[in-house]
Scaffold this active site. Structure first.
Site, PDB file in Angstrom:
ATOM      1  N   GLY A   1      -2.511  -6.056   0.023  1.00  0.00           N
ATOM      2  CA  GLY A   1      -2.999  -7.428   0.179  1.00  0.00           C
ATOM      3  C   GLY A   1      -3.190  -7.862   1.621  1.00  0.00           C
ATOM      4  O   GLY A   1      -4.155  -8.560   1.949  1.00  0.00           O
TER       5      GLY A   1
ATOM      6  N   GLY B   1       0.822  -1.206   0.000  1.00  0.00           N
ATOM      7  CA  GLY B   1       0.000   0.000   0.000  1.00  0.00           C
ATOM      8  C   GLY B   1       0.858   1.259   0.000  1.00  0.00           C
ATOM      9  O   GLY B   1       0.529   2.241  -0.677  1.00  0.00           O
TER      10      GLY B   1
ATOM     11  N   THR C   1      10.479  -7.661 -11.730  1.00  0.00           N
ATOM     12  CA  THR C   1       9.963  -8.990 -12.048  1.00  0.00           C
ATOM     13  C   THR C   1       8.744  -9.292 -11.186  1.00  0.00           C
ATOM     14  O   THR C   1       8.773  -9.105  -9.968  1.00  0.00           O
ATOM     15  CB  THR C   1      11.067 -10.048 -11.809  1.00  0.00           C
ATOM     16  OG1 THR C   1      12.178  -9.689 -12.624  1.00  0.00           O
ATOM     17  CG2 THR C   1      10.598 -11.448 -12.170  1.00  0.00           C
TER      18      THR C   1
ATOM     19  N   ASN D   1      -7.756   3.994   9.218  1.00  0.00           N
ATOM     20  CA  ASN D   1      -7.259   2.758   9.839  1.00  0.00           C
ATOM     21  C   ASN D   1      -7.473   2.719  11.348  1.00  0.00           C
ATOM     22  O   ASN D   1      -7.605   1.654  11.928  1.00  0.00           O
ATOM     23  CB  ASN D   1      -5.771   2.554   9.525  1.00  0.00           C
ATOM     24  CG  ASN D   1      -4.947   3.817   9.610  1.00  0.00           C
ATOM     25  OD1 ASN D   1      -5.321   4.862   9.056  1.00  0.00           O
ATOM     26  ND2 ASN D   1      -3.833   3.738  10.305  1.00  0.00           N
TER      27      ASN D   1
ATOM     28  N   CYS E   1       1.902   1.198  12.866  1.00  0.00           N
ATOM     29  CA  CYS E   1       3.066   1.945  12.400  1.00  0.00           C
ATOM     30  C   CYS E   1       3.586   2.913  13.450  1.00  0.00           C
ATOM     31  O   CYS E   1       4.695   3.387  13.354  1.00  0.00           O
ATOM     32  CB  CYS E   1       2.728   2.712  11.135  1.00  0.00           C
ATOM     33  SG  CYS E   1       2.113   1.619   9.882  1.00  0.00           S
TER      34      CYS E   1
END
Ligand code: PLP
Length: 393
Positions: free
Chosen positions: A204, A73, A241, A153, A330
């Site tokens: 995710g 995110g 990748t 949040n 956080c």
């Protein structure tokens, strides 16, 4: 998931769903080819990425080409903000809110320091709500981007994204929303409801995919300067990748989120409400922080006056292995009260004793019953020990 843990910290991160893990496995074992290789051995990874892009697009109501896979995110937020500053030449302002995640706030600070951008912050009232008139007054011909979170949040507030994105477009500004906490909890319809949203960030690990995978939705034709430059991956919009296993897992999580959305807004919400009502009924001097009307169905943040949140959390773990949070993950490690609760203007006594409980699909009624048994005596006991508690009885 460990049976002994009562995990009520799903806004910090979630357990990987077993179905997601299964979808990832082949790409961590036998199907390890680089998706960009030309031999047939690369076809499974290539197919998995295309499938996940489709799964994500149908959850969001966008086209697969509008889905860019990122690493998290925070990367998606960085990409949206930094791109707008580059592509909106001549416009030197960003409008955001005082209650965003640090991924937005610290990126804004960085853009002020190194790109000479000016940032305006929408204020919030004591319920954490913003004022659309203030937004209207602050968006100008000089605004490059308006970035407002979909859901907060810490307190779970939902913000008026449709209205804000229209206001931004009316002045020629781009619009971004950090929807990291909204995904899988409320419906996001980019095709109809949210046509004026240009960029949207997802992560995710907030909806049962692993940590370290995210999405940036970029609306077709929205101007964009890639944040990560290098190879041609992601239609040349994000180099690196492809993390095929995690992308496959994210796609599966998106499919499950669409199926579970109804349950999130009925069963999970009912458990949250039971927890909230039970705690307010049994713990005096406690109040919900945030907007009771427009709130995520899984989140409740309660301020227990006169005690320290960290002390509550340690006792909850000791007594019943309950995981919750005091401020966002956080900011753990900092003794500063959360910037979100401070923006609400809470007084000192409530600020320090605020606990966020955030539920998921995996929580049960038995767990909530246990929490309702454990929390009230913990609060009573801490207040008996606290100098503030003794003064007020
Ligand atoms: N935005 C919000 C609202 C969040 O809650 C978080 C994580 O807590 C992030 C951004 C960052 O997401 P990530 O951990 O995937 O970088």
């Amino acid at each position: 998931m460990s049976n002994s843990v009562i995990y009520l910290d799903n806004n910090a991160t979630t357990a990987v769903a077993p179905e997601v893990f299964e979808a990832m496995k082949p790409f961590l074992t036998t199907e390890y080819a680089n998706a960009s290789s030309i031999y047939p051995f690369a076809s499974e990874p290539l197919h998995a990425i295309a499938k996940a892009r489709g799964q994500m697009a149908s959850l969001l109501g966008c086209t697969p080409e509008e889905v860019i896979f990122t690493s998290c995110g925070s990367e998606s937020d960085n990409a949206a903000l930094r791109s707008a500053v580059k592509t909106q030449t001549g416009r030197r302002r960003i409008l955001t809110t005082a209650v965003e995640h640090p991924a937005i706030l610290n990126t804004c600070r960085d853009l002020v320091k190194y790109a000479g951008i000016h940032v305006d912050y929408l204020s919030v009232d004591k319920f954490g709500r913003i004022d659309l008139d203030e937004a209207k007054a602050l968006i100008s011909e000089d605004t490059a981007l308006v970035s407002v979170m979909f859901a907060n949040n810490e307190i779970g507030n939902l913000y008026p994204i449709r209205e804000l994105s229209r206001l931004a477009h009316a002045k020629g500004a781009l619009f971004h929303t950090d929807a990291v906490q909204a995904i899988g909890k409320v419906k996001i319809d980019l095709a109809n409801d949210l046509k004026d949203v240009d960029f949207l960030s997802l992560s995710g690990h907030k909806f049962h995919a692993p940590k370290g995978i995210g999405v940036l939705f970029k609306r077709r034709f929205a101007p964009f300067a890639p944040y990560l430059t290098g190879g041609h991956q992601e239609h040349q919009l994000r180099a690196g990748t492809e993390n095929v296993a995690y992308i496959a897992g994210l796609g599966k999580a998106a499919e499950l989120a669409a199926i579970n959305l109804e349950e999130e807004n009925t069963r999970v919400k009912a458990l949250r409400d039971k927890l909230q009502d039970g705690l307010l009924a049994t713990c005096p001097d406690a109040a919900v922080n945030g907007d009771l009307e427009h709130r995520l169905p899984n989140t409740v943040n309660i301020g227990f006056k006169y005690i320290e949140g960290e002390a509550i959390l340690l006792r909850l773990w000791d007594r019943a292995h309950i995981c919750a949070s005091s401020g966002s993950a956080c900011t753990t490690g900092s003794l500063e009260p959360s910037h979100v609760l401070r923006a609400l203007g809470l007084d000192y006594k409530s600020l320090h004793g605020s606990i966020r409980f955030s539920l998921s699909h995996y929580n049960t009624e038995d767990e909530i019953d246990r929490v309702l048994e454990v929390v009230p005596p913990v609060i009573r006991n801490l207040r008996d020990l606290s100098p503030f508690g003794r003064i007020t009885g």
